[in-house]
Design an enzyme around this catalytic site. Sequence first.
Site, mmCIF file in Angstrom:
data_model
loop_
_atom_site.group_PDB
_atom_site.id
_atom_site.type_symbol
_atom_site.label_atom_id
_atom_site.label_comp_id
_atom_site.label_asym_id
_atom_site.label_seq_id
_atom_site.Cartn_x
_atom_site.Cartn_y
_atom_site.Cartn_z
ATOM 1 N N ASP A 151 47.400 6.771 26.610
ATOM 2 C CA ASP A 151 45.949 6.761 26.468
ATOM 3 C C ASP A 151 45.384 5.350 26.366
ATOM 4 O OD1 ASP A 151 43.413 8.544 25.586
ATOM 5 O OD2 ASP A 151 43.495 6.739 24.360
ATOM 6 N N PHE A 179 41.097 9.916 26.017
ATOM 7 C CA PHE A 179 41.369 10.480 27.335
ATOM 8 C C PHE A 179 42.550 11.443 27.314
ATOM 9 C CE2 PHE A 179 39.184 6.395 28.513
ATOM 10 C CZ PHE A 179 37.961 7.018 28.704
ATOM 11 N N ASP A 180 43.440 11.325 26.331
ATOM 12 C CA ASP A 180 44.433 12.378 26.119
ATOM 13 C C ASP A 180 43.730 13.692 25.795
ATOM 14 O OD1 ASP A 180 47.118 11.669 26.542
ATOM 15 O OD2 ASP A 180 47.191 10.494 24.712
ATOM 16 N N VAL A 181 42.751 13.622 24.893
ATOM 17 C CA VAL A 181 42.020 14.831 24.514
ATOM 18 C C VAL A 181 41.249 15.377 25.713
ATOM 19 C CG1 VAL A 181 40.181 15.750 23.045
ATOM 20 C CG2 VAL A 181 41.868 14.174 22.091
ATOM 21 N N GLY A 184 43.593 17.038 28.096
ATOM 22 C CA GLY A 184 43.996 18.342 27.562
ATOM 23 C C GLY A 184 42.932 19.397 27.785
#
Length: 394
Positions: A151, A179-181, A184
Amino acid sequence: MTEDSPASARGPLSGLLVADFSRILAGPYSTMLLADLGAEVVKVEGPGGDDTRTWQPPVREVEGQGVSTYYLGVNRNKRSVALDLKDPGDLALAQELARRADVLVENFKPGGLGRFGLDYDTVAATNPGVVYASISGFGSSPEGAKLPGYDLIVQAISGFMSLTGDPEGEPYRAGVALFDVMAGLHATIGVLAALNLRRDTGRGQHVEVNLLASAMSGLVNQTSAYVAGDVVPFRMGNSHPSLFPYEPLPCADGELIITAGNDGQFRKLCEVLGVPELTEDPRFRRNEDRTANRDELRPLLVERLRTRTKMEWFREIIGAGVPCGPINTIDQGVAFAEEVGLDPVVTVGEGAAAVPSIRNPIRFSDTGAEYRLPPPALDEHGAEIRKWLEEGRG
Protein backbone atom coordinates in the site's frame (compact mmCIF):
# COMPACT_ATOMS: atom_id res chain seq x y z
CA MET A 1 -18.78 -26.88 8.20
CA THR A 2 -22.30 -28.26 8.41
CA GLU A 3 -25.73 -26.68 8.24
CA ASP A 4 -26.46 -27.49 11.88
CA SER A 5 -23.24 -25.89 13.11
CA PRO A 6 -23.82 -23.29 15.83
CA ALA A 7 -21.92 -20.86 13.63
CA SER A 8 -24.09 -21.43 10.55
CA ALA A 9 -25.20 -18.21 8.88
CA ARG A 10 -28.52 -16.77 7.84
CA GLY A 11 -27.20 -13.67 6.09
CA PRO A 12 -27.75 -12.69 2.46
CA LEU A 13 -24.67 -14.67 1.35
CA SER A 14 -25.38 -17.77 3.42
CA GLY A 15 -24.74 -21.00 1.54
CA LEU A 16 -21.70 -19.63 -0.29
CA LEU A 17 -18.29 -21.17 0.34
CA VAL A 18 -15.29 -18.85 0.06
CA ALA A 19 -11.76 -20.25 -0.16
CA ASP A 20 -9.56 -17.47 1.18
CA PHE A 21 -5.97 -17.82 -0.03
CA SER A 22 -5.20 -14.19 0.76
CA ARG A 23 -3.19 -12.57 3.51
CA ILE A 24 -2.37 -9.19 5.09
CA LEU A 25 -5.14 -6.65 4.34
CA ALA A 26 -6.89 -6.22 0.97
CA GLY A 27 -7.92 -9.86 0.55
CA PRO A 28 -8.73 -10.59 4.21
CA TYR A 29 -10.79 -7.39 4.43
CA SER A 30 -12.80 -8.46 1.38
CA THR A 31 -13.37 -11.99 2.67
CA MET A 32 -14.35 -10.68 6.12
CA LEU A 33 -17.05 -8.54 4.51
CA LEU A 34 -18.33 -11.61 2.65
CA ALA A 35 -18.22 -13.63 5.87
CA ASP A 36 -20.12 -10.94 7.78
CA LEU A 37 -22.91 -11.28 5.24
CA GLY A 38 -23.18 -15.02 5.75
CA ALA A 39 -20.60 -16.67 3.50
CA GLU A 40 -18.64 -19.61 4.94
CA VAL A 41 -15.00 -18.51 4.69
CA VAL A 42 -12.12 -20.97 5.02
CA LYS A 43 -8.89 -19.07 5.60
CA VAL A 44 -5.98 -21.05 4.16
CA GLU A 45 -2.69 -20.12 5.80
CA GLY A 46 0.83 -21.34 5.33
CA PRO A 47 2.58 -23.05 8.26
CA GLY A 48 3.77 -19.66 9.52
CA GLY A 49 0.34 -18.07 9.35
CA ASP A 50 -0.87 -14.75 7.97
CA ASP A 51 1.89 -12.12 8.11
CA THR A 52 -0.28 -9.77 10.16
CA ARG A 53 -0.29 -12.23 13.07
CA THR A 54 3.24 -10.93 13.77
CA TRP A 55 2.49 -7.22 13.16
CA GLN A 56 2.76 -6.08 16.78
CA PRO A 57 2.24 -3.92 18.78
CA PRO A 58 -0.54 -3.31 19.62
CA VAL A 59 -1.86 -6.63 20.90
CA ARG A 60 -4.89 -7.94 22.71
CA GLU A 61 -4.75 -10.74 25.23
CA VAL A 62 -6.93 -13.59 23.91
CA GLU A 63 -7.04 -16.68 26.07
CA GLY A 64 -3.72 -15.75 27.65
CA GLN A 65 -1.87 -14.95 24.43
CA GLY A 66 -1.04 -11.58 22.90
CA VAL A 67 -2.65 -11.40 19.46
CA SER A 68 -2.03 -8.66 16.90
CA THR A 69 -4.93 -6.23 16.77
CA TYR A 70 -4.12 -5.70 13.08
CA TYR A 71 -4.89 -9.38 12.43
CA LEU A 72 -7.99 -9.26 14.65
CA GLY A 73 -9.37 -6.31 12.69
CA VAL A 74 -9.89 -8.15 9.40
CA ASN A 75 -10.35 -11.85 10.15
CA ARG A 76 -13.56 -12.46 12.11
CA ASN A 77 -16.17 -14.99 10.96
CA LYS A 78 -13.55 -17.25 9.37
CA ARG A 79 -12.16 -20.72 9.99
CA SER A 80 -8.43 -21.32 9.72
CA VAL A 81 -6.61 -24.28 8.25
CA ALA A 82 -2.82 -24.37 7.85
CA LEU A 83 -1.78 -26.03 4.60
CA ASP A 84 1.74 -26.30 3.24
CA LEU A 85 1.24 -26.11 -0.53
CA LYS A 86 4.66 -27.72 -1.02
CA ASP A 87 3.40 -30.85 0.74
CA PRO A 88 1.55 -33.16 -1.70
CA GLY A 89 -1.12 -34.14 0.82
CA ASP A 90 -1.83 -30.57 1.88
CA LEU A 91 -1.81 -29.41 -1.73
CA ALA A 92 -4.41 -32.02 -2.64
CA LEU A 93 -6.66 -30.68 0.15
CA ALA A 94 -6.16 -27.10 -1.06
CA GLN A 95 -7.11 -28.16 -4.58
CA GLU A 96 -10.19 -29.96 -3.24
CA LEU A 97 -11.23 -26.81 -1.38
CA ALA A 98 -10.84 -24.81 -4.59
CA ARG A 99 -12.91 -27.38 -6.46
CA ARG A 100 -15.80 -26.96 -4.01
CA ALA A 101 -15.63 -23.20 -3.55
CA ASP A 102 -18.15 -20.72 -4.91
CA VAL A 103 -15.55 -17.98 -4.51
CA LEU A 104 -11.76 -18.09 -4.30
CA VAL A 105 -9.83 -14.99 -3.23
CA GLU A 106 -6.05 -14.79 -3.54
CA ASN A 107 -3.34 -12.15 -3.49
CA PHE A 108 -0.26 -14.14 -4.42
CA LYS A 109 2.16 -12.60 -6.88
CA PRO A 110 0.39 -12.77 -10.28
CA GLY A 111 0.77 -16.29 -11.61
CA GLY A 112 2.19 -17.51 -8.30
CA LEU A 113 -0.51 -20.12 -7.71
CA GLY A 114 -0.03 -21.65 -11.14
CA ARG A 115 2.77 -23.92 -9.97
CA PHE A 116 0.35 -25.44 -7.46
CA GLY A 117 -2.48 -25.99 -9.92
CA LEU A 118 -4.50 -23.31 -8.14
CA ASP A 119 -4.56 -20.69 -10.89
CA TYR A 120 -7.90 -19.65 -12.39
CA ASP A 121 -7.73 -21.75 -15.56
CA THR A 122 -6.85 -24.94 -13.67
CA VAL A 123 -9.44 -24.40 -10.92
CA ALA A 124 -12.16 -23.47 -13.43
CA ALA A 125 -11.51 -26.64 -15.42
CA THR A 126 -13.01 -28.69 -12.58
CA ASN A 127 -15.11 -25.91 -11.04
CA PRO A 128 -16.55 -23.82 -13.90
CA GLY A 129 -18.86 -21.93 -11.54
CA VAL A 130 -16.06 -20.52 -9.41
CA VAL A 131 -15.75 -16.76 -9.04
CA TYR A 132 -12.00 -16.37 -8.71
CA ALA A 133 -10.76 -13.00 -7.41
CA SER A 134 -7.11 -12.02 -7.74
CA ILE A 135 -5.74 -8.95 -5.94
CA SER A 136 -2.32 -7.62 -6.88
CA GLY A 137 -0.32 -4.43 -6.58
CA PHE A 138 -0.01 -3.42 -10.22
CA GLY A 139 -1.99 -5.91 -12.30
CA SER A 140 -1.08 -9.04 -14.21
CA SER A 141 0.60 -7.58 -17.30
CA PRO A 142 4.26 -8.54 -17.71
CA GLU A 143 5.26 -5.05 -16.60
CA GLY A 144 2.98 -4.88 -13.57
CA ALA A 145 3.28 -8.49 -12.41
CA LYS A 146 6.95 -8.19 -11.52
CA LEU A 147 6.40 -5.26 -9.15
CA PRO A 148 5.82 -5.97 -5.44
CA GLY A 149 2.55 -4.47 -4.27
CA TYR A 150 2.43 -2.75 -0.90
CA ASP A 151 0.00 0.00 0.00
CA LEU A 152 2.68 2.53 0.90
CA ILE A 153 4.41 2.02 -2.44
CA VAL A 154 1.11 2.60 -4.25
CA GLN A 155 0.41 5.70 -2.16
CA ALA A 156 3.73 7.02 -3.47
CA ILE A 157 3.55 5.88 -7.09
CA SER A 158 -0.10 6.86 -7.63
CA GLY A 159 0.55 10.50 -6.74
CA PHE A 160 -1.53 10.35 -3.57
CA MET A 161 1.39 11.33 -1.32
CA SER A 162 2.10 14.36 -3.49
CA LEU A 163 -1.32 15.66 -2.41
CA THR A 164 -0.94 14.93 1.31
CA GLY A 165 0.84 17.13 3.82
CA ASP A 166 1.79 20.75 4.27
CA PRO A 167 2.33 22.69 1.01
CA GLU A 168 5.81 23.67 2.16
CA GLY A 169 6.63 20.33 3.76
CA GLU A 170 7.29 16.75 2.75
CA PRO A 171 4.72 14.40 1.16
CA TYR A 172 2.91 12.22 3.70
CA ARG A 173 1.22 8.85 3.59
CA ALA A 174 -2.32 8.38 4.85
CA GLY A 175 -2.70 7.15 8.42
CA VAL A 176 -4.26 3.90 7.16
CA ALA A 177 -3.50 1.52 4.27
CA LEU A 178 -6.01 3.37 2.14
CA PHE A 179 -5.62 1.59 -1.19
CA ASP A 180 -5.51 -1.87 0.38
CA VAL A 181 -8.93 -1.11 1.83
CA MET A 182 -10.18 0.30 -1.50
CA ALA A 183 -8.90 -2.73 -3.40
CA GLY A 184 -10.64 -5.01 -0.90
CA LEU A 185 -13.89 -3.14 -1.44
CA HIS A 186 -13.49 -3.27 -5.22
CA ALA A 187 -12.77 -6.99 -5.05
CA THR A 188 -15.95 -7.51 -3.03
CA ILE A 189 -18.00 -5.56 -5.58
CA GLY A 190 -16.49 -7.59 -8.40
CA VAL A 191 -17.20 -10.88 -6.64
CA LEU A 192 -20.83 -9.96 -5.98
CA ALA A 193 -21.34 -8.83 -9.60
CA ALA A 194 -19.86 -12.08 -10.92
CA LEU A 195 -22.04 -14.12 -8.56
CA ASN A 196 -25.10 -12.29 -9.82
CA LEU A 197 -24.24 -13.11 -13.45
CA ARG A 198 -23.56 -16.73 -12.47
CA ARG A 199 -27.21 -17.12 -11.49
CA ASP A 200 -28.12 -16.74 -15.17
CA THR A 201 -25.16 -18.43 -16.85
CA GLY A 202 -24.03 -21.02 -14.32
CA ARG A 203 -20.47 -19.96 -14.97
CA GLY A 204 -18.04 -18.02 -12.84
CA GLN A 205 -15.23 -15.83 -14.06
CA HIS A 206 -11.89 -14.34 -13.13
CA VAL A 207 -12.14 -11.01 -11.28
CA GLU A 208 -8.92 -9.00 -11.18
CA VAL A 209 -8.28 -6.01 -8.91
CA ASN A 210 -5.04 -4.18 -8.22
CA LEU A 211 -4.03 -1.46 -5.80
CA LEU A 212 -2.84 1.03 -8.42
CA ALA A 213 -6.08 0.84 -10.43
CA SER A 214 -8.03 1.27 -7.18
CA ALA A 215 -5.88 4.31 -6.41
CA MET A 216 -6.49 5.81 -9.87
CA SER A 217 -10.25 5.41 -9.36
CA GLY A 218 -10.19 6.37 -5.69
CA LEU A 219 -8.38 9.65 -6.34
CA VAL A 220 -11.60 10.75 -8.12
CA ASN A 221 -11.53 14.54 -8.57
CA GLN A 222 -7.73 14.67 -8.41
CA THR A 223 -7.09 12.21 -11.24
CA SER A 224 -10.03 13.73 -13.13
CA ALA A 225 -8.39 17.17 -12.82
CA TYR A 226 -5.44 15.79 -14.76
CA VAL A 227 -7.06 13.52 -17.35
CA ALA A 228 -10.04 15.82 -18.08
CA GLY A 229 -8.60 19.24 -17.28
CA ASP A 230 -4.85 18.83 -17.91
CA VAL A 231 -4.20 20.16 -14.40
CA VAL A 232 -1.67 18.48 -12.12
CA PRO A 233 -3.05 18.79 -8.56
CA PHE A 234 -0.64 19.82 -5.82
CA ARG A 235 -0.33 19.64 -2.05
CA MET A 236 -2.62 22.12 -0.28
CA GLY A 237 -2.45 20.92 3.31
CA ASN A 238 -6.01 20.79 4.65
CA SER A 239 -7.41 23.13 1.99
CA HIS A 240 -9.68 22.00 -0.84
CA PRO A 241 -8.86 22.98 -4.43
CA SER A 242 -12.49 23.74 -5.37
CA LEU A 243 -14.28 24.77 -2.14
CA PHE A 244 -13.93 27.32 0.65
CA PRO A 245 -14.46 27.19 3.57
CA TYR A 246 -13.71 23.47 3.58
CA GLU A 247 -10.90 23.04 6.09
CA PRO A 248 -9.94 23.40 9.78
CA LEU A 249 -10.35 26.92 11.12
CA PRO A 250 -9.03 28.06 14.51
CA CYS A 251 -11.39 28.78 17.41
CA ALA A 252 -10.53 29.96 20.93
CA ASP A 253 -9.20 26.58 22.03
CA GLY A 254 -8.44 24.61 18.88
CA GLU A 255 -9.52 23.96 15.33
CA LEU A 256 -12.95 23.09 13.94
CA ILE A 257 -13.53 21.59 10.51
CA ILE A 258 -16.11 23.68 8.65
CA THR A 259 -17.38 22.55 5.24
CA ALA A 260 -19.73 25.06 3.64
CA GLY A 261 -20.18 23.15 0.41
CA ASN A 262 -22.63 25.48 -1.32
CA ASP A 263 -23.85 29.07 -1.28
CA GLY A 264 -26.80 28.31 0.98
CA GLN A 265 -24.59 26.75 3.63
CA PHE A 266 -22.24 29.72 3.47
CA ARG A 267 -25.16 32.11 4.12
CA LYS A 268 -26.19 30.05 7.17
CA LEU A 269 -22.60 30.03 8.44
CA CYS A 270 -22.33 33.79 8.16
CA GLU A 271 -25.62 34.25 10.01
CA VAL A 272 -24.42 32.06 12.90
CA LEU A 273 -21.10 33.88 13.04
CA GLY A 274 -22.84 37.25 13.05
CA VAL A 275 -21.34 38.48 9.76
CA PRO A 276 -24.25 38.22 7.27
CA GLU A 277 -22.78 41.10 5.28
CA LEU A 278 -20.09 38.78 3.91
CA THR A 279 -22.68 37.04 1.74
CA GLU A 280 -23.28 40.30 -0.16
CA ASP A 281 -19.60 40.98 -0.73
CA PRO A 282 -18.93 40.27 -4.44
CA ARG A 283 -15.65 38.60 -3.47
CA PHE A 284 -17.53 35.93 -1.52
CA ARG A 285 -21.00 35.69 -3.10
CA ARG A 286 -20.48 32.43 -5.01
CA ASN A 287 -18.34 29.39 -4.29
CA GLU A 288 -16.04 30.24 -7.19
CA ASP A 289 -15.53 33.71 -5.69
CA ARG A 290 -14.84 32.38 -2.21
CA THR A 291 -12.36 29.84 -3.53
CA ALA A 292 -10.51 32.49 -5.55
CA ASN A 293 -10.47 34.92 -2.62
CA ARG A 294 -9.93 32.49 0.25
CA ASP A 295 -6.95 34.44 1.60
CA GLU A 296 -9.19 37.49 2.10
CA LEU A 297 -12.15 35.53 3.52
CA ARG A 298 -10.29 33.25 5.93
CA PRO A 299 -9.18 35.97 8.43
CA LEU A 300 -12.69 37.43 8.51
CA LEU A 301 -14.14 34.07 9.54
CA VAL A 302 -11.32 33.34 11.98
CA GLU A 303 -11.84 36.70 13.71
CA ARG A 304 -15.34 35.59 14.71
CA LEU A 305 -14.46 31.95 15.42
CA ARG A 306 -11.72 32.89 17.89
CA THR A 307 -14.33 34.46 20.18
CA ARG A 308 -15.68 31.06 21.33
CA THR A 309 -14.53 27.47 21.87
CA LYS A 310 -14.65 24.87 19.13
CA MET A 311 -17.38 22.85 20.85
CA GLU A 312 -19.52 25.97 21.41
CA TRP A 313 -19.25 26.79 17.73
CA PHE A 314 -19.78 23.16 16.79
CA ARG A 315 -23.18 23.10 18.47
CA GLU A 316 -24.19 26.44 16.95
CA ILE A 317 -22.98 25.76 13.42
CA ILE A 318 -24.20 22.16 13.16
CA GLY A 319 -27.53 23.32 14.60
CA ALA A 320 -27.86 25.75 11.70
CA GLY A 321 -27.42 22.92 9.20
CA VAL A 322 -23.83 23.63 8.20
CA PRO A 323 -21.53 20.55 8.26
CA CYS A 324 -18.71 20.85 10.76
CA GLY A 325 -16.85 18.77 13.31
CA PRO A 326 -13.96 18.68 15.77
CA ILE A 327 -10.72 16.88 14.95
CA ASN A 328 -10.95 13.82 17.17
CA THR A 329 -8.54 11.11 18.21
CA ILE A 330 -9.58 7.53 17.38
CA ASP A 331 -11.08 6.94 20.82
CA GLN A 332 -13.07 10.15 20.53
CA GLY A 333 -14.20 9.12 17.05
CA VAL A 334 -15.51 5.80 18.34
CA ALA A 335 -17.24 7.62 21.21
CA PHE A 336 -18.88 10.04 18.77
CA ALA A 337 -20.13 7.16 16.63
CA GLU A 338 -21.70 5.75 19.78
CA GLU A 339 -23.29 9.11 20.60
CA VAL A 340 -25.03 9.29 17.22
CA GLY A 341 -26.40 5.76 17.56
CA LEU A 342 -24.15 3.85 15.17
CA ASP A 343 -23.22 1.20 17.77
CA PRO A 344 -19.75 0.88 16.21
CA VAL A 345 -18.38 -1.86 18.46
CA VAL A 346 -19.55 -5.48 18.48
CA THR A 347 -18.18 -8.33 20.55
CA VAL A 348 -17.43 -11.52 18.65
CA GLY A 349 -17.16 -14.77 20.59
CA GLU A 350 -17.68 -15.56 24.25
CA GLY A 351 -15.66 -15.72 27.43
CA ALA A 352 -11.88 -15.52 27.19
CA ALA A 353 -12.04 -15.81 23.39
CA ALA A 354 -14.33 -12.77 22.97
CA VAL A 355 -12.90 -10.00 20.79
CA PRO A 356 -14.29 -6.45 20.41
CA SER A 357 -14.54 -5.55 16.74
CA ILE A 358 -15.80 -2.71 14.55
CA ARG A 359 -19.29 -3.33 13.19
CA ASN A 360 -19.79 -4.06 9.50
CA PRO A 361 -20.87 -0.68 8.04
CA ILE A 362 -23.70 -2.09 5.88
CA ARG A 363 -27.18 -2.18 7.39
CA PHE A 364 -30.09 -4.16 5.94
CA SER A 365 -33.78 -3.86 6.74
CA ASP A 366 -34.10 -7.66 6.84
CA THR A 367 -31.07 -9.98 6.79
CA GLY A 368 -27.90 -8.21 7.87
CA ALA A 369 -24.37 -8.79 9.06
CA GLU A 370 -23.70 -11.46 11.66
CA TYR A 371 -20.82 -11.94 14.06
CA ARG A 372 -20.51 -15.69 14.51
CA LEU A 373 -16.82 -16.43 15.00
CA PRO A 374 -13.92 -14.50 16.52
CA PRO A 375 -10.75 -14.29 14.41
CA PRO A 376 -9.29 -17.80 14.41
CA ALA A 377 -6.02 -18.98 15.85
CA LEU A 378 -3.68 -20.50 13.29
CA ASP A 379 -5.09 -23.87 12.16
CA GLU A 380 -7.80 -23.63 14.82
CA HIS A 381 -10.25 -25.50 12.58
CA GLY A 382 -7.63 -27.58 10.77
CA ALA A 383 -8.80 -31.02 11.92
CA GLU A 384 -12.43 -30.26 11.13
CA ILE A 385 -11.68 -28.84 7.68
CA ARG A 386 -9.23 -31.58 6.74
CA LYS A 387 -11.76 -34.26 7.66
CA TRP A 388 -14.48 -32.51 5.67
CA LEU A 389 -12.26 -32.20 2.59
CA GLU A 390 -10.93 -35.75 2.79
CA GLU A 391 -14.44 -37.23 3.10
CA GLY A 392 -15.52 -35.62 -0.15
CA ARG A 393 -12.60 -36.76 -2.27
CA GLY A 394 -13.40 -39.60 -4.62
